[in-house]
Design an enzyme around this catalytic site. Structure first.
Site, PDB file in Angstrom:
ATOM      1  N   LYS A  11     -14.208 -24.754   8.619  1.00 51.20           N
ATOM      2  CA  LYS A  11     -13.310 -25.862   8.951  1.00 51.20           C
ATOM      3  C   LYS A  11     -13.306 -26.155  10.458  1.00 51.20           C
ATOM      4  CE  LYS A  11     -10.370 -25.163   4.887  1.00 51.20           C
ATOM      5  NZ  LYS A  11      -8.973 -25.012   4.387  1.00 51.20           N
ATOM      6  N   PHE A  59       1.997 -31.333   2.569  1.00 58.88           N
ATOM      7  CA  PHE A  59       1.043 -31.072   3.645  1.00 58.88           C
ATOM      8  C   PHE A  59      -0.221 -31.920   3.547  1.00 58.88           C
ATOM      9  CE2 PHE A  59       0.353 -27.954   0.236  1.00 58.88           C
ATOM     10  CZ  PHE A  59      -0.991 -28.131  -0.038  1.00 58.88           C
ATOM     11  N   ARG A  87     -14.004 -15.708  -2.693  1.00 57.42           N
ATOM     12  CA  ARG A  87     -12.557 -15.805  -2.441  1.00 57.42           C
ATOM     13  C   ARG A  87     -12.023 -14.497  -1.842  1.00 57.42           C
ATOM     14  NH1 ARG A  87      -9.754 -20.808  -2.913  1.00 57.42           N
ATOM     15  NH2 ARG A  87      -7.912 -19.538  -3.309  1.00 57.42           N
ATOM     16  N   THR A  93      -4.727 -17.848   1.513  1.00 56.19           N
ATOM     17  CA  THR A  93      -4.570 -19.144   2.179  1.00 56.19           C
ATOM     18  C   THR A  93      -3.815 -19.001   3.497  1.00 56.19           C
ATOM     19  OG1 THR A  93      -4.445 -20.121  -0.036  1.00 56.19           O
ATOM     20  CG2 THR A  93      -3.782 -21.515   1.826  1.00 56.19           C
ATOM     21  N   ARG A 104     -10.383 -15.168   6.940  1.00 59.63           N
ATOM     22  CA  ARG A 104      -9.139 -15.806   7.404  1.00 59.63           C
ATOM     23  C   ARG A 104      -8.305 -14.861   8.265  1.00 59.63           C
ATOM     24  NH1 ARG A 104      -7.867 -19.356   1.940  1.00 59.63           N
ATOM     25  NH2 ARG A 104      -8.832 -21.299   2.657  1.00 59.63           N
ATOM     26  N   ASN A 114      -7.034 -22.901   8.583  1.00 62.94           N
ATOM     27  CA  ASN A 114      -7.336 -21.553   8.098  1.00 62.94           C
ATOM     28  C   ASN A 114      -8.825 -21.241   8.001  1.00 62.94           C
ATOM     29  OD1 ASN A 114      -7.880 -22.976   5.799  1.00 62.94           O
ATOM     30  ND2 ASN A 114      -6.238 -22.085   4.569  1.00 62.94           N
ATOM     31  N   HIS A 117     -13.072 -22.807   3.723  1.00 65.18           N
ATOM     32  CA  HIS A 117     -12.755 -23.168   2.336  1.00 65.18           C
ATOM     33  C   HIS A 117     -13.597 -22.311   1.399  1.00 65.18           C
ATOM     34  CE1 HIS A 117     -12.106 -25.725  -1.213  1.00 65.18           C
ATOM     35  NE2 HIS A 117     -13.399 -25.586  -1.441  1.00 65.18           N
TER      36      HIS A 117
END
Ligand code: DAT
Ligand code: MG
Length: 139
Positions: A11, A59, A87, A93, A104, A114, A117
């Site tokens: 990100k 959000f 994951r 998250t 993360r 964060n 993805h």
């Protein structure tokens, strides 16, 4: 049917802060093969399309603004049990709740910014991969 591919994107905050190399190293060292990768930008509208499932959440506007604020690096990845294993590598998250050693935990700034993805199902991995790579993901 379960597949061995997942989709990710690094990100804007992580790309802008120069963490993409370290994140890609973690991904490869965890045993994922990079099938497709590029550096690109999302417009606000296209970010909204990618996250359409979250339209209406409080959000959502912030998420679209953030995801179109700078370059991203989308990738299609391959590994046995790719979606679930990725994951685990990504972490929760909210980085405050992410396990030690996850991407993360190391690189996310907040629940919004964060760092990365990870697709949540085989079906979404295929949809999200096509969103960025069309039919050209066959390396
Ligand atoms: P994940 O990215 O872990 O799959 P998600 O699918 O629930 O999480 O949400 C997608 C993105 O939306 C998430 O990475 C960051 C943003 N987001 C989720 N919940 C949020 C919240 N409570 N406040 C701000 N941003 C949020
Ligand atoms: Mg999600």
């Amino acid at each position: 049917m379960a597949t061995n591919r997942t989709f990710t994107m690094i990100k804007p905050d992580a790309v802008a802060d120069g963490h993409s190399g370290a994140i890609i190293k973690m991904i490869e060292e965890a045993g994922f093969r990079i099938v497709s990768m590029k550096k690109t930008l999302l417009t606000n509208a296209r970010a909204g399309e990618f996250y359409a499932v979250h339209a209406g959440r409080p959000f959502y506007g912030e998420l679209c603004d953030y995801m179109s604020s700078g370059a991203i690096i989308p990738m299609i990845l391959e590994k046995d049990n790719a979606v679930a294993d990725f994951r685990l590598l990504v972490g929760a998250t909210d980085p405050a709740k992410a396990d030690e050693g996850t991407i993360r935990k190391l690189f996310a700034k907040s629940i919004g910014a964060n760092a990365i993805h990870g697709s949540d199902s085989d079906e979404n991995a295929a949809i999200e991969g096509s969103f960025f790579f069309g039919g050209l993901e066959q390396f």
